[in-house]
Design a protein around this motif. Structure first.
Motif, PDB file in Angstrom:
ATOM      1  N   ASP A  91       0.832  -1.203   0.000  1.00  0.00           N
ATOM      2  CA  ASP A  91       0.000   0.000   0.000  1.00  0.00           C
ATOM      3  C   ASP A  91       0.870   1.257   0.000  1.00  0.00           C
ATOM      4  O   ASP A  91       0.642   2.186  -0.781  1.00  0.00           O
ATOM      5  N   ALA A  92       1.870   1.275   0.877  1.00  0.00           N
ATOM      6  CA  ALA A  92       2.769   2.437   0.951  1.00  0.00           C
ATOM      7  C   ALA A  92       3.526   2.627  -0.359  1.00  0.00           C
ATOM      8  O   ALA A  92       3.706   3.750  -0.832  1.00  0.00           O
ATOM      9  N   SER A  93       3.958   1.539  -0.956  1.00  0.00           N
ATOM     10  CA  SER A  93       4.714   1.613  -2.198  1.00  0.00           C
ATOM     11  C   SER A  93       3.851   2.138  -3.346  1.00  0.00           C
ATOM     12  O   SER A  93       4.297   2.962  -4.147  1.00  0.00           O
ATOM     13  N   ALA A  94       2.612   1.673  -3.442  1.00  0.00           N
ATOM     14  CA  ALA A  94       1.714   2.148  -4.503  1.00  0.00           C
ATOM     15  C   ALA A  94       1.384   3.629  -4.311  1.00  0.00           C
ATOM     16  O   ALA A  94       1.417   4.414  -5.268  1.00  0.00           O
ATOM     17  N   LEU A  95       1.092   4.018  -3.070  1.00  0.00           N
ATOM     18  CA  LEU A  95       0.813   5.430  -2.801  1.00  0.00           C
ATOM     19  C   LEU A  95       2.061   6.286  -3.031  1.00  0.00           C
ATOM     20  O   LEU A  95       1.980   7.397  -3.569  1.00  0.00           O
ATOM     21  N   LEU A 154      11.302   1.458   3.053  1.00  0.00           N
ATOM     22  CA  LEU A 154      10.925   2.004   4.362  1.00  0.00           C
ATOM     23  C   LEU A 154      10.000   1.068   5.129  1.00  0.00           C
ATOM     24  O   LEU A 154       9.833   1.200   6.335  1.00  0.00           O
ATOM     25  N   ASN A 155       9.392   0.112   4.414  1.00  0.00           N
ATOM     26  CA  ASN A 155       8.446  -0.824   5.034  1.00  0.00           C
ATOM     27  C   ASN A 155       8.944  -2.263   5.023  1.00  0.00           C
ATOM     28  O   ASN A 155       8.150  -3.197   5.167  1.00  0.00           O
ATOM     29  N   ASP A 156      10.253  -2.456   4.851  1.00  0.00           N
ATOM     30  CA  ASP A 156      10.874  -3.784   4.896  1.00  0.00           C
ATOM     31  C   ASP A 156      10.272  -4.779   3.908  1.00  0.00           C
ATOM     32  O   ASP A 156      10.070  -5.951   4.223  1.00  0.00           O
ATOM     33  N   VAL A 157       9.962  -4.289   2.716  1.00  0.00           N
ATOM     34  CA  VAL A 157       9.530  -5.147   1.616  1.00  0.00           C
ATOM     35  C   VAL A 157      10.358  -4.776   0.392  1.00  0.00           C
ATOM     36  O   VAL A 157      11.011  -3.738   0.366  1.00  0.00           O
ATOM     37  N   ARG A 158      10.342  -5.637  -0.619  1.00  0.00           N
ATOM     38  CA  ARG A 158      11.015  -5.317  -1.880  1.00  0.00           C
ATOM     39  C   ARG A 158      10.020  -5.490  -3.022  1.00  0.00           C
ATOM     40  O   ARG A 158       9.182  -6.396  -3.006  1.00  0.00           O
ATOM     41  N   ARG A 159      10.126  -4.583  -3.969  1.00  0.00           N
ATOM     42  CA  ARG A 159       9.241  -4.620  -5.132  1.00  0.00           C
ATOM     43  C   ARG A 159       9.582  -5.824  -5.995  1.00  0.00           C
ATOM     44  O   ARG A 159      10.734  -6.147  -6.204  1.00  0.00           O
ATOM     45  N   VAL A 160       8.552  -6.486  -6.525  1.00  0.00           N
ATOM     46  CA  VAL A 160       8.725  -7.618  -7.416  1.00  0.00           C
ATOM     47  C   VAL A 160       8.140  -7.215  -8.762  1.00  0.00           C
ATOM     48  O   VAL A 160       6.966  -6.871  -8.854  1.00  0.00           O
ATOM     49  N   GLY A 161       8.938  -7.228  -9.812  1.00  0.00           N
ATOM     50  CA  GLY A 161       8.449  -6.849 -11.135  1.00  0.00           C
ATOM     51  C   GLY A 161       8.358  -5.343 -11.290  1.00  0.00           C
ATOM     52  O   GLY A 161       8.748  -4.569 -10.426  1.00  0.00           O
ATOM     53  N   ALA A 162       7.823  -4.947 -12.420  1.00  0.00           N
ATOM     54  CA  ALA A 162       7.717  -3.524 -12.758  1.00  0.00           C
ATOM     55  C   ALA A 162       6.497  -2.897 -12.093  1.00  0.00           C
ATOM     56  O   ALA A 162       5.524  -3.574 -11.772  1.00  0.00           O
ATOM     57  N   VAL A 163       6.569  -1.595 -11.903  1.00  0.00           N
ATOM     58  CA  VAL A 163       5.412  -0.830 -11.444  1.00  0.00           C
ATOM     59  C   VAL A 163       4.494  -0.653 -12.646  1.00  0.00           C
ATOM     60  O   VAL A 163       4.939  -0.246 -13.719  1.00  0.00           O
ATOM     61  N   GLY A 164       3.238  -0.976 -12.475  1.00  0.00           N
ATOM     62  CA  GLY A 164       2.278  -0.815 -13.564  1.00  0.00           C
ATOM     63  C   GLY A 164       1.546   0.506 -13.432  1.00  0.00           C
ATOM     64  O   GLY A 164       0.819   0.707 -12.464  1.00  0.00           O
ATOM     65  N   LEU A 165       1.767   1.409 -14.387  1.00  0.00           N
ATOM     66  CA  LEU A 165       1.019   2.661 -14.429  1.00  0.00           C
ATOM     67  C   LEU A 165      -0.050   2.529 -15.498  1.00  0.00           C
ATOM     68  O   LEU A 165       0.238   2.142 -16.632  1.00  0.00           O
ATOM     69  N   THR A 166      -1.295   2.825 -15.145  1.00  0.00           N
ATOM     70  CA  THR A 166      -2.386   2.739 -16.102  1.00  0.00           C
ATOM     71  C   THR A 166      -3.220   3.997 -16.026  1.00  0.00           C
ATOM     72  O   THR A 166      -2.990   4.866 -15.191  1.00  0.00           O
ATOM     73  N   GLY A 167      -4.208   4.063 -16.873  1.00  0.00           N
ATOM     74  CA  GLY A 167      -5.033   5.256 -16.970  1.00  0.00           C
ATOM     75  C   GLY A 167      -4.431   6.185 -18.018  1.00  0.00           C
ATOM     76  O   GLY A 167      -3.240   6.122 -18.313  1.00  0.00           O
ATOM     77  N   LEU A 168      -5.255   7.023 -18.595  1.00  0.00           N
ATOM     78  CA  LEU A 168      -4.775   7.939 -19.628  1.00  0.00           C
ATOM     79  C   LEU A 168      -3.640   8.827 -19.145  1.00  0.00           C
ATOM     80  O   LEU A 168      -2.765   9.203 -19.911  1.00  0.00           O
ATOM     81  N   LEU A 169      -3.664   9.172 -17.872  1.00  0.00           N
ATOM     82  CA  LEU A 169      -2.659  10.079 -17.324  1.00  0.00           C
ATOM     83  C   LEU A 169      -1.585   9.357 -16.512  1.00  0.00           C
ATOM     84  O   LEU A 169      -0.715   9.998 -15.942  1.00  0.00           O
ATOM     85  N   GLY A 170      -1.659   8.041 -16.448  1.00  0.00           N
ATOM     86  CA  GLY A 170      -0.708   7.308 -15.616  1.00  0.00           C
ATOM     87  C   GLY A 170      -0.963   7.554 -14.146  1.00  0.00           C
ATOM     88  O   GLY A 170      -0.047   7.563 -13.336  1.00  0.00           O
ATOM     89  N   ASN A 171      -2.236   7.751 -13.796  1.00  0.00           N
ATOM     90  CA  ASN A 171      -2.577   8.118 -12.421  1.00  0.00           C
ATOM     91  C   ASN A 171      -3.021   6.939 -11.557  1.00  0.00           C
ATOM     92  O   ASN A 171      -3.511   7.118 -10.459  1.00  0.00           O
ATOM     93  N   THR A 172      -2.843   5.716 -12.063  1.00  0.00           N
ATOM     94  CA  THR A 172      -3.138   4.514 -11.288  1.00  0.00           C
ATOM     95  C   THR A 172      -1.885   3.652 -11.272  1.00  0.00           C
ATOM     96  O   THR A 172      -1.306   3.379 -12.318  1.00  0.00           O
TER      97      THR A 172
END
Length: 182
Positions: A33-37, A79-97
Motif C-alpha cells: 500500500d505504501a509503495s503504490a501510494l 521504508l516498510n521492509d519489503v522489496r518490489r517484485v516486477g515492474a510498477v504498472g502505471l495505467t489510466g490515460l494520465l498514468g494516475n493509477t
C-alpha cells in the motif's frame, strides 16, 4: 498429564507459525500500500504545483514528472521492509493509477519435511535461500501482496471577483479546487 503438556506445546508451535505467516502477510500488504501510494506522490506534487500556478491540474500526467515510478516505489517499499517484485504498472490515460507487487524481506523457513525435492536440492547447493527474523538461512516462504492506488485530482473551476467600487481594476480570476461530486 505428560501427553496433555506435549499436545499443548505442539499446538503452541503450530499457532506460532500461523501467527508468523499472518504477520508477514500484514506487513507485506502495508508495504505494498505504501509503495503504490508512494509511486503516485511525485504526480500528486506536480498536480498541486500546477494548481498553485493557477492552471487546472486535471491533465497532469506521469509523463510530466521527472521521477521514475520504480524509484519512488522502491523508496517506500524499503521504508516498510519489503522489496518490489516486477515492474510498477502505471495505467489510466494520465498514468494516475499504480499497481505494485512486493515480497517481505524476511521469510518463514520451511521444515525439512515441507521441502519439495527441488527445494531440498537447492538447500544442499545453497541456492534460493532466504533469511528469517532470527538470521537463520534456508528455504522459506515470503509474505507477498499487491496494491493498486489511484490519484484523483479534484475538480477545479475559475472564479472571478466582483468589486463594488466602479473603476477599480478586476484581479485575475482565481482557480478554485474542491472534491469531486459523484
Amino acid at each position: 498429564m505428560i501427553a496433555m503438556v506435549l499436545a499443548l506445546a505442539g499446538a503452541m508451535l503450530l499457532l506460532n507459525r500461523v501467527a508468523q505467516a499472518g504477520d508477514m502477510r500484514t506487513r507485506a500488504q502495508t508495504g505494498a500500500d505504501a509503495s503504490a501510494l508512494g509511486t503516485l506522490a511525485p504526480l500528486r506534487e506536480k498536480a498541486v504545483d500546477t494548481a498553485l500556478m493557477g492552471m487546472s491540474p486535471a491533465f497532469v500526467g506521469y509523463w510530466t514528472v521527472a521521477d521514475d515510478p520504480e524509484v519512488a516505489a522502491d523508496r517506500y517499499a524499503g521504508l516498510n521492509d519489503v522489496r518490489r517484485v516486477g515492474a510498477v504498472g502505471l495505467t489510466g490515460l494520465l498514468g494516475n493509477t499504480a499497481k505494485v507487487t512486493v515480497n517481505t524481506t524476511d521469510c518463514q523457513l520451511k521444515r525439512k519435511d515441507e521441502l519439495t525435492p527441488a527445494e531440498a536440492e537447492d538447500l544442499k547447493l545453497g541456492k534460493n535461500l532466504c533469511t528469517d527474523k532470527t538470521g537463520k538461512r534456508g528455504i522459506g516462504r515470503n509474505g507477498n501482496a499487491v496494491a493498486i492506488a489511484k490519484l484523483i485530482v479534484p475538480t477545479c473551476i475559475r472564479v472571478g471577483f466582483e468589486l463594488e467600487a466602479p473603476g477599480t481594476p478586476t484581479p485575475d480570476p482565481a482557480l478554485l479546487c474542491g472534491p469531486r461530486r459523484l
